[in-house]
Design a protein around this motif. Sequence first.
Motif, short mmCIF file in Angstrom:
data_model
loop_
_atom_site.label_atom_id
_atom_site.label_comp_id
_atom_site.label_asym_id
_atom_site.label_seq_id
_atom_site.Cartn_x
_atom_site.Cartn_y
_atom_site.Cartn_z
N ALA A 175 43.16 7.84 -54.89
CA ALA A 175 42.18 6.80 -54.56
C ALA A 175 41.62 6.20 -55.83
CB ALA A 175 41.06 7.38 -53.70
N ILE A 176 41.36 7.04 -56.85
CA ILE A 176 40.85 6.53 -58.13
C ILE A 176 41.89 5.64 -58.79
CG2 ILE A 176 40.22 7.23 -60.46
CD1 ILE A 176 38.85 9.64 -59.25
N PHE A 177 43.18 6.04 -58.73
CA PHE A 177 44.22 5.22 -59.35
C PHE A 177 44.35 3.87 -58.66
CE2 PHE A 177 46.20 9.06 -61.37
CZ PHE A 177 45.99 8.60 -62.65
N VAL A 178 44.21 3.86 -57.32
CA VAL A 178 44.28 2.58 -56.61
C VAL A 178 43.15 1.66 -57.06
CG1 VAL A 178 44.06 1.51 -54.34
CG2 VAL A 178 45.52 3.50 -54.63
N ASN A 179 41.92 2.24 -57.22
CA ASN A 179 40.79 1.42 -57.67
C ASN A 179 40.98 0.95 -59.10
OD1 ASN A 179 39.42 1.36 -55.34
ND2 ASN A 179 37.93 2.95 -55.88
N LEU A 180 41.50 1.83 -59.98
CA LEU A 180 41.76 1.44 -61.37
C LEU A 180 42.77 0.30 -61.43
CD1 LEU A 180 42.01 4.73 -63.44
CD2 LEU A 180 40.40 2.87 -63.75
N PHE A 181 43.80 0.40 -60.56
CA PHE A 181 44.83 -0.63 -60.57
C PHE A 181 44.24 -1.97 -60.14
CE2 PHE A 181 48.39 -2.99 -58.76
CZ PHE A 181 49.30 -2.91 -59.80
N ARG A 182 43.28 -1.95 -59.21
CA ARG A 182 42.66 -3.20 -58.78
C ARG A 182 41.81 -3.80 -59.89
NH1 ARG A 182 41.20 -1.16 -52.76
NH2 ARG A 182 43.20 -1.72 -51.81
N LEU A 183 41.23 -2.93 -60.73
CA LEU A 183 40.40 -3.43 -61.84
C LEU A 183 41.26 -3.95 -62.99
CD1 LEU A 183 37.48 -0.89 -62.28
CD2 LEU A 183 37.31 -3.33 -61.82
N HIS A 184 42.27 -3.16 -63.42
CA HIS A 184 42.99 -3.46 -64.67
C HIS A 184 44.41 -3.97 -64.43
CE1 HIS A 184 39.86 -1.52 -67.07
NE2 HIS A 184 39.87 -0.54 -66.20
N ARG A 185 44.90 -3.99 -63.20
CA ARG A 185 46.29 -4.33 -62.89
C ARG A 185 47.26 -3.40 -63.62
NH1 ARG A 185 45.61 -6.29 -58.57
NH2 ARG A 185 47.76 -6.97 -58.52
N SER A 186 46.88 -2.14 -63.85
CA SER A 186 47.75 -1.20 -64.57
C SER A 186 47.24 0.22 -64.34
CB SER A 186 47.75 -1.54 -66.06
OG SER A 186 48.02 -0.38 -66.81
N VAL A 187 48.15 1.20 -64.38
CA VAL A 187 47.71 2.60 -64.33
C VAL A 187 48.03 3.30 -65.63
CG1 VAL A 187 47.77 2.92 -61.83
CG2 VAL A 187 49.84 3.25 -63.17
N ASN A 188 48.17 2.52 -66.72
CA ASN A 188 48.45 3.09 -68.03
C ASN A 188 47.17 3.71 -68.59
OD1 ASN A 188 49.11 3.64 -70.66
ND2 ASN A 188 50.46 1.86 -70.84
N VAL A 189 47.15 5.05 -68.75
CA VAL A 189 45.91 5.72 -69.14
C VAL A 189 45.56 5.46 -70.61
CG1 VAL A 189 45.95 7.50 -67.38
CG2 VAL A 189 47.18 7.84 -69.51
N ASP A 190 46.53 5.01 -71.43
CA ASP A 190 46.20 4.72 -72.83
C ASP A 190 45.24 3.53 -72.94
OD1 ASP A 190 47.77 6.73 -73.62
OD2 ASP A 190 49.50 5.51 -74.17
N GLN A 191 45.23 2.68 -71.92
CA GLN A 191 44.35 1.50 -71.97
C GLN A 191 43.00 1.77 -71.33
OE1 GLN A 191 46.71 -1.36 -69.93
NE2 GLN A 191 48.34 -1.34 -71.47
N MET A 192 42.82 2.98 -70.76
CA MET A 192 41.56 3.27 -70.09
C MET A 192 40.55 3.77 -71.12
SD MET A 192 42.40 2.61 -67.03
CE MET A 192 43.95 2.29 -66.24
N ASN A 193 39.62 2.92 -71.54
CA ASN A 193 38.63 3.36 -72.51
C ASN A 193 37.24 2.89 -72.09
OD1 ASN A 193 39.02 0.70 -72.91
ND2 ASN A 193 39.56 0.83 -75.08
N ALA A 194 37.01 2.80 -70.78
CA ALA A 194 35.75 2.26 -70.28
C ALA A 194 34.57 3.15 -70.67
CB ALA A 194 35.80 2.11 -68.76
N MET A 195 34.81 4.46 -70.85
CA MET A 195 33.70 5.36 -71.20
C MET A 195 33.69 5.64 -72.69
SD MET A 195 33.99 8.04 -68.11
CE MET A 195 32.34 8.72 -68.05
N GLY A 196 34.60 5.02 -73.45
CA GLY A 196 34.72 5.35 -74.86
C GLY A 196 33.71 4.65 -75.75
N ASP A 197 33.27 3.43 -75.34
CA ASP A 197 32.35 2.71 -76.25
C ASP A 197 31.22 2.03 -75.49
OD1 ASP A 197 35.13 0.40 -76.70
OD2 ASP A 197 33.90 0.84 -74.96
#
Lengths: 100, 164
Positions: free
Chosen positions: A78-100
């Motif tokens: 369910a989290i991956f489906v929501n991430l895909f709707r936000l970023h159009r990708s499930v590539n975890v290298d691009q997920m840095n929403a909590m990093g900065d």
Amino acid sequence: MVGLHEYLILSGLLFLIGAVGVLTRSNGLILFMSLELMLNAVNLTFVAFSRYTGRLDGHVFVFLVTAVAAAEAAVGLAIFVNLFRLHRSVNVDQMNAMGD
Amino acid sequence: MERILFYAFGALAVLGSLWMVTRRSPLSSALSLVVVFVALAAMYALLDARLLFVVQVWVYAGAVMVLVLFVIMLLNLREEESRAAAASWGKFVLCGALAVALATKAFGVLAGVLAVPPPVSKDWGGVASVAEILFTRYLVPFQIVGVLLLAVVVAVVALAKRAR
């Protein structure tokens, strides 16, 4: 008769392959599947020890791990489906929403 | 006979998981993971775990993998860029060498420990014998898992609803 050590080595190899998958892949879904593989490798250890000591406790733990893994699959996907709707990708290298 | 089955399904599990980790398309990864789960179910059958054999095929190879395949097809994922996969080939070779070294070392150390399983009754590992210990000694963890599953149902509905 197959000895306990053969089951343990097989389980260790599967866990290692799963760990390599988690560390080297960037596709979130393949990461998730490698995680499931690691859980299954541990389950095999539980069942093997259970058989070679003649106690059923290991079977209960495998049962509980299976239930938790199924729950994790539902929430994770369910989290991956929501991430895909936000970023159009499930590539975890691009997920840095909590990093900065 | 048991040894032949062990090595056949063990090789199937290792090859299937290697195939899963190295594929670029998530779809072929998922399908090879189904093969690994079925091979592990065969291992459980070899270890007299009758209930877990059925649970493995139903829950893992059935329910979980259908969910994964459903999400892969829903998202219609493209294959990863080849750059990322090509860069990790060196790591795969290094890990393979380490795995072989680890396995041979572990084989030498562990061989002979608990080599012969004790004889068990005919019902050992069946539904009745596992349920007996699950509902007595492990009743509290069992109840906690029930609460966890309820929480997961609520959480997934909340996640799916907010996405609209």
